[in-house]
Write a protein that holds these residues in place. Structure first.
Motif, PDB file in Angstrom:
ATOM      1  N   CYS A 189      68.261   7.636  -4.512  1.00 38.52           N
ATOM      2  CA  CYS A 189      66.842   7.302  -4.637  1.00 38.52           C
ATOM      3  C   CYS A 189      66.086   8.392  -5.390  1.00 38.52           C
ATOM      4  CB  CYS A 189      66.225   7.090  -3.252  1.00 38.52           C
ATOM      5  SG  CYS A 189      66.895   5.654  -2.376  1.00 38.52           S
ATOM      6  N   HIS A 190      64.883   8.047  -5.825  1.00 37.68           N
ATOM      7  CA  HIS A 190      64.056   8.929  -6.653  1.00 37.68           C
ATOM      8  C   HIS A 190      62.709   9.111  -5.962  1.00 37.68           C
ATOM      9  CE1 HIS A 190      62.474  10.264 -10.718  1.00 37.68           C
ATOM     10  NE2 HIS A 190      61.370  10.046 -10.050  1.00 37.68           N
ATOM     11  N   PHE A 194      69.829  11.880   3.106  1.00 40.19           N
ATOM     12  CA  PHE A 194      69.621  11.649   1.684  1.00 40.19           C
ATOM     13  C   PHE A 194      70.922  11.960   0.954  1.00 40.19           C
ATOM     14  CE2 PHE A 194      65.617  12.778   3.640  1.00 40.19           C
ATOM     15  CZ  PHE A 194      64.726  11.849   3.124  1.00 40.19           C
ATOM     16  N   CYS A 230      70.097  12.048  -3.919  1.00 38.15           N
ATOM     17  CA  CYS A 230      68.725  11.684  -4.277  1.00 38.15           C
ATOM     18  C   CYS A 230      68.089  12.762  -5.163  1.00 38.15           C
ATOM     19  CB  CYS A 230      67.883  11.477  -3.015  1.00 38.15           C
ATOM     20  SG  CYS A 230      68.420  10.074  -2.002  1.00 38.15           S
ATOM     21  N   GLY A 236      72.539  15.738  -4.884  1.00 38.26           N
ATOM     22  CA  GLY A 236      71.244  15.394  -5.438  1.00 38.26           C
ATOM     23  C   GLY A 236      70.482  16.607  -5.928  1.00 38.26           C
TER      24      GLY A 236
END
Length: 397
Positions: free
Chosen positions: A333-334, A351, A354, A374
């Motif tokens: 995800c962003h 997370f 991400c 991430g």
């Protein structure tokens, strides 16, 4: 008016399902259903069917073949069943989904289409059919209730305009026709899963856009098993509200934007045990200090996951994500915007791969938060309450 024969109509209606035996030849062609309602001798004269060429909105897909059923007592529902002046019932011959245009929905937006949508949904619910919404701008001055067992799919550019709706929810899913079970988890094929797709849904900023809720006051289990796909949801107090006893198959490629309080609100303790998944979606608002992108409050248990895959949180104002309670996982995800991702005392957040680009980092006041891979910036360090568990593995900066 002109008379055709069924043999001719078979070529005209290639691919359609003729639901009645082709034993009587005469077919009358009329311009619209108003002309059919005015007739009192077609059936007694031996006509078997009527071809409607157009409708109130010329050029749209509301014409079709109506087959005589006799004086059955079936009421005129405005779309599938038309009753003429002699009380003869004429039934639309069709296969596949039911169009809102058949019931008089106005794709120009000049008049409200709420009644037409409700009539279409009622027929679909009673006959295990789906609903199709052809391209157009539809004004709805009341909320819609969509049963959990049917789908409503837009064709082309479709706007459902709820700007006149000041209270309640624009679209409520699952409360009207949920299947209830007293024990265990029912088979998926019993659910008759539904879908809402391919539409722009706009409102007046003080209502809820889509409300999924299967809570029953008399039974323990309800099953609004739904997929939300390719929706653009704008100008609501809450974009999507997921209430009690709801299984959401997926929120795919949707945009929830410019909300005044919450983009996505997932509630509450009664949801524990059911997973909810969001895929490739965008949750963002524009310069609203009181708004929260996604708020997750599922109670103290962590038995049911909320899973986000490839979702973008872009928030200028309030926090993009709050995990107040329950378990949430984020994959690829962003996160971008002004304020922090907040994990509160009863929250559990993980997370995986991400990417974070935020001015004020994280506000972790309790629970447990894990970061695996991430991009996690080193500036504006996390605000972590003493005693809170935070694990960071293979961080890139």
């Amino acid at each position: 008016m002109r008379t055709l024969h069924f043999t001719t109509l078979l070529f005209l209606l290639a691919g359609e399902c003729l639901v009645h035996a082709l034993t009587v030849t005469p077919v009358v062609t009329l311009q619209d259903v108003t002309a059919l309602r005015a007739q009192n001798n077609y059936y007694s004269s031996g006509y078997a069917a009527v071809m409607i060429l157009s409708s109130q909105y010329a050029g749209e897909k509301a014409g079709g073949l109506f087959v005589a059923q006799g004086k059955t007592g079936q009421a005129d529902d405005g779309g599938v069943y038309i009753v003429d002046a002699a009380s003869v019932v004429w039934e639309r011959s069709f296969s596949g989904p039911v169009s809102v245009l058949w019931y008089g929905a106005d794709p120009t937006g000049a008049t409200a289409s709420t009644t037409a949508f409700n009539q279409t949904i009622n027929y679909a619910m009673a006959n295990n059919a789906d609903v199709v919404v052809p391209s157009g701008h539809y004004v709805l001055d009341q909320g819609l209730q969509l049963p959990s067992k049917i789908s409503m799919n837009g064709e082309g550019a479709v706007t459902l305009d709820f700007a006149q709706l000041m209270t309640g929810a624009a679209i409520t899913i699952g409360e009207v026709d949920s299947y209830y079970y007293n024990a265990g988890f029912p088979l998926v094929d019993i659910f008759q899963q539904g879908k809402l797709s391919n539409m722009l849904i706009i409102g007046g900023n003080v209502t809820t856009g889509i409300f999924l809720n299967g809570q029953s006051t008399t039974e323990q289990y309800a099953t609004p098993f739904y997929t939300l796909e390719k929706l653009d949801i704008k100008f609501f107090n809450i974009g999507v509200m997921i209430g009690q006893q709801t299984w959401l198959n997926g929120l795919f490629s949707c945009a929830i934007q410019q909300y005044s309080r919450y983009g996505l609100y997932i509630s509450n303790a009664a949801n524990e045990g059911e997973d909810i998944s969001i895929y490739n979606s965008a949750i963002f608002n524009a310069n609203n200090a009181n708004a929260i992108g996604a708020y997750i409050a599922r109670g103290s248990s962590i038995s049911g996951d909320v899973n986000f895959y490839g979702t973008s949180f872009d928030y200028n104002g309030g926090p993009g994500l709050v995990v107040a309670s329950g378990q949430a996982r984020f994959f690829g995800c962003h996160f971008e915007g002004d304020l922090s991702v907040s994990v509160e005392s009863k929250g559990y957040a993980e997370f995986f791969g991400c990417w974070f680009r935020m001015d004020y980092g994280f506000d972790i006041t309790g629970g447990q938060t894990n970061f695996f891979g991430g991009y996690l910036p080193t500036t504006n360090t996390m605000n972590v309450t003493s005693g809170t568990t935070v694990n960071i593995v293979d961080r890139q900066t």
